[in-house]
Design an enzyme around this catalytic site. Structure first.
Site, short mmCIF file in Angstrom:
data_model
loop_
_atom_site.label_atom_id
_atom_site.label_comp_id
_atom_site.label_asym_id
_atom_site.label_seq_id
_atom_site.Cartn_x
_atom_site.Cartn_y
_atom_site.Cartn_z
CB CYS A 79 -0.93 -0.01 1.21
SG CYS A 79 -1.97 1.46 1.26
CG HIS B 280 -4.16 -1.29 -1.33
ND1 HIS B 280 -4.59 -1.24 -0.03
CD2 HIS B 280 -4.77 -2.35 -1.89
CE1 HIS B 280 -5.44 -2.26 0.20
NE2 HIS B 280 -5.55 -2.94 -0.92
CG ASP C 62 -5.97 2.49 -1.24
OD1 ASP C 62 -7.17 2.27 -1.02
OD2 ASP C 62 -5.09 2.38 -0.38
CG HIS C 63 -7.94 5.72 0.51
ND1 HIS C 63 -7.44 6.08 1.73
CD2 HIS C 63 -8.37 4.44 0.64
CE1 HIS C 63 -7.56 5.07 2.56
NE2 HIS C 63 -8.12 4.05 1.93
CE1 TYR D 150 -11.58 1.73 -0.89
CE2 TYR D 150 -11.71 2.90 1.20
CZ TYR D 150 -11.09 2.00 0.37
OH TYR D 150 -9.94 1.36 0.79
C1 DNO Z 1 -8.45 1.48 3.96
C2 DNO Z 1 -7.95 0.14 3.65
C3 DNO Z 1 -7.75 -0.67 4.90
C4 DNO Z 1 -7.52 -2.12 4.56
C5 DNO Z 1 -7.25 -2.99 5.75
C6 DNO Z 1 -6.89 -4.38 5.34
O1 DNO Z 1 -9.07 2.08 3.16
O2 DNO Z 1 -6.80 0.18 2.90
O3 DNO Z 1 -8.87 -0.53 5.69
O4 DNO Z 1 -8.66 -2.62 3.93
O5 DNO Z 1 -6.24 -2.48 6.53
O6 DNO Z 1 -7.07 -5.20 6.42
#
Ligand code: DNO
Length: 349
Positions: free
Chosen positions: A234, A263, A309-310, A323
């Site tokens: 990530c 991510h 991601d986000h 999201y």
């Molecule tokens: C946030 C995500 C985290 C992720 C968890 C995995 O947006 O990246 O909440 O899902 O840490 O367990």
């Protein structure tokens, strides 16, 4: 790479028919959301999810997350029972085509921010973390955006107190204990565990965190060598710390066969402390060189799952913070471009 998109199930405001229109999409990243942490998922629940995805020609090869019960993290009495349940969950998801499980080992809090609606100059909003706001938070009277509803104040205080006795070393031992039980099940079922880093990657409220940097990962992989003991790279989580070199980490752990899931998102460091703001995905907008990270993945033979991601909330969308559809879809398009460019350049040279 296999491009995926997180989908929160039927309650998600974004329908699968939209997800399926994202260029180059292969599948969704989802989970069973109505079983309490520590419980067992059923074949019926997985079948239903798989069917819903298949109706839109999407696969369901990644689960995010199968959450880890606090008793496992704390090494408390019922941990063996919860680990048994975890193993059952690995088996049930594997029977339904899942190849990768994202999870985390953060005590109490998963991601942590001080603002879910940070206003950017262009009118968009994003998640942010301000050191100044964080130090004002009273751990005895916690009100954190996004978390208030997760635990009752008494439960939260109880957990924080219980963790006071747990050192980093003890938490690491508990992680290894867990992995030694679940990884053989993964090996048997052909599934990878992909641990999500601490977000942000430092201790909060005195709670130990042990998946924040290279040293942590090296120790974890040395303790349980199977390649199915892997990582969710990530970028935004590791990248919130100026000490983490994401390009180096992407290269090193891809070469080791540990990166099963990535991510991809960018963050902008906003002061000399540890404050950061989530930005659009492009390198230009944040502190991370997204193109160099993707090159490092590609050069080292990455063939795992990726998701944007986000995203910010843009175009007037009032999506779940991080999201919404639009900015994550733009992120997906950008990620496709980075991979195509890197793959073609590398082939040529
Ligand atoms: C946030 C995500 C985290 C992720 C968890 C995995 O947006 O990246 O909440 O899902 O840490 O367990």
């Amino acid at each position: 790479m296999k491009l995926t998109f997180r989908w929160y199930g039927e309650k998600d405001s974004i329908p699968l028919r939209y997800v399926s229109q994202i260029p180059n999409i292969s599948g969704v990243v989802t989970a069973v959301y109505d079983v309490p942490v520590g419980g067992v998922w059923t074949d019926e629940q997985l079948e239903k999810l798989q069917r819903q995805c298949a109706e839109h020609k999407l696969n369901m090869e990644v689960i995010e997350s199968i959450p880890v019960h606090e008793d496992i993290k704390m090494g408390k009495g019922k941990r063996d029972e919860y680990i048994d349940n975890y193993c059952k969950n690995i088996e049930v998801v594997a029977r339904h085509g899942v190849r990768c499980i994202c999870y985390n080992f953060m005590p109490v809090f998963d991601w942590l921010r001080t603002d879910m609606y940070h206003k950017n100059e262009d009118g968009s909003t994003s998640l942010s973390y301000s050191y100044d706001d964080f130090v004002k938070v009273d751990p005895n009277n916690l009100h954190l955006p996004g978390w208030d509803e997760s635990y009752s104040p008494a439960e939260l205080q109880g957990l924080l107190k219980a963790y006071r006795k747990i050192s980093h070393e003890q938490l690491f031992e508990n992680l290894v204990y867990f992995l030694k039980r679940v990884i053989p099940v993964c090996d048997k079922m052909g599934v990878s565990m992909a641990i999500h880093p601490d977000d942000p990657p430092w201790d909060v409220f005195g709670l130990p965190r042990i998946v924040s940097c290279e040293k942590d990962l090296d120790a974890m992989f040395a303790a349980v060598p199977s390649e199915n003991n892997g990582l969710t790279l990530c970028t935004g989580s590791f990248g919130a710390s100026k000490k983490n070199d994401l390009v180096k980490m992407a290269a090193k752990y891809t070469k080791q066969g540990r990166v099963h899931f990535a991510h991809l998102r960018n963050v902008l460091w906003t002061d000399d402390h540890d404050s950061f703001c989530e930005t659009g995905h492009c390198s230009k907008h944040g502190s991370l060189d997204m193109s160099a990270i993707v090159c490092a993945l590609v050069e080292n033979g990455f063939d795992g799952y990726v998701r944007p991601d986000h995203g910010r909330n843009i175009f007037g969308e009032d999506g779940k913070p991080g999201y919404g559809l639009y900015d994550r879809a733009l992120g997906a398009a950008y990620i496709n471009g980075l991979f195509e460019a890197a793959e073609k350049c590398i082939k040529k040279s």
